[in-house]
Motif scaffolding. Structure first.
Motif: not given
Length: 235
Positions: A7-15, A61-70, A75-77
């Motif tokens: 999982v690759i997480d591009p920081g921030h986004g939207g508003y 949201s930060l929590s949704e980013r983590a939940a998505f990977a979970n 295997d890695h974030f």
């Protein structure tokens, strides 16, 4: 054997633009780097599935980013960011708490960190730990990279080049591959290399306010055998 899930997480986004300075917005840079990283991984390595927490300019949201990977049982974030605050160079973070996979997380981060510094020539600001939500709430080994300072003129000038964003992305792909032992595809080298070698150019066939007009142009071009795609941006 099942595919490795990255999982690759591009920081921030939207508003949430993230850090802004020198005519740049963190959210735009992180998305480009993440998309390029995904493309390089698919182009160069076998047995890997790559998922992004966002693929366009939207807020997650930060929590949704983590939940998505979970939910994916990844295997890695890897969370990609651009720094701010008057510094210079590259640094990386893992969760600072105590957890069973910390030694593995450190080892993976060390390989990724060293590869990015070596390939980008960023000033090395060190390997650090922090209580960031995306590192704390993910159940798999996780790392957050800070790729230059948006409010440092030299770093910002570097980040203004698409070739350099590709260089950062390729360094992430190489570092993740080295850390996880991904198998390279036979006789594959990255197309459109970020520095040196052959240079490629993109031709823009139109800009439109309405998406339906852009989609119509894509259909017209594809009917003529010309491969095309829609790239969203904000003026």
């Amino acid at each position: 054997m099942s595919d490795f899930i990255q999982v690759i997480d591009p920081g921030h986004g939207g508003y949430d633009p993230g850090a802004t300075a020198n005519g740049l917005r963190e959210k735009d840079l992180t998305l480009k780097i993440a998309l390029y990283t995904r493309d390089y991984i698919y182009e160069l390595y076998e047995g890997v599935k790559v998922y992004l927490t966002r693929e366009k300019d939207v807020f997650v949201s930060l929590s949704e980013r983590a939940a998505f990977a979970n939910r994916l049982n990844a295997d890695h974030f890897c969370s990609i960011h651009i720094n701010a605050g008057g510094g210079e160079g590259f640094e990386s973070y893992i969760y600072r708490g105590s957890y069973s996979s910390k030694s593995k997380t450190q080892a993976l981060r060390n390989v990724l960190h060293d590869t990015i510094v070596a390939e980008t020539k960023f000033k090395n600001r060190g390997k650090k730990e922090a209580d960031y939500a995306v590192l704390r709430e993910t159940k798999m080994p996780a790392v957050l990279t800070e790729n230059g300072f948006i409010d440092n003129k030299d770093d910002a000038d570097f980040l203004k080049s698409d070739a350099n964003l590709r260089k950062i992305a390729l360094a992430h792909a190489h570092g993740l591959a080295k850390a996880h032992g991904w198998k390279p595809k036979a006789n594959k080298k990255p197309s459109r290399p970020s520095v040196g070698g052959k240079v490629f150019y993109r031709v823009v066939a139109g800009s439109f306010v309405e998406r339906e007009n852009a989609e119509r142009r894509v259909k017209e071009l594809k009917a003529k055998g010309i491969e095309s795609f829609i790239d969203e941006y904000r003026a």
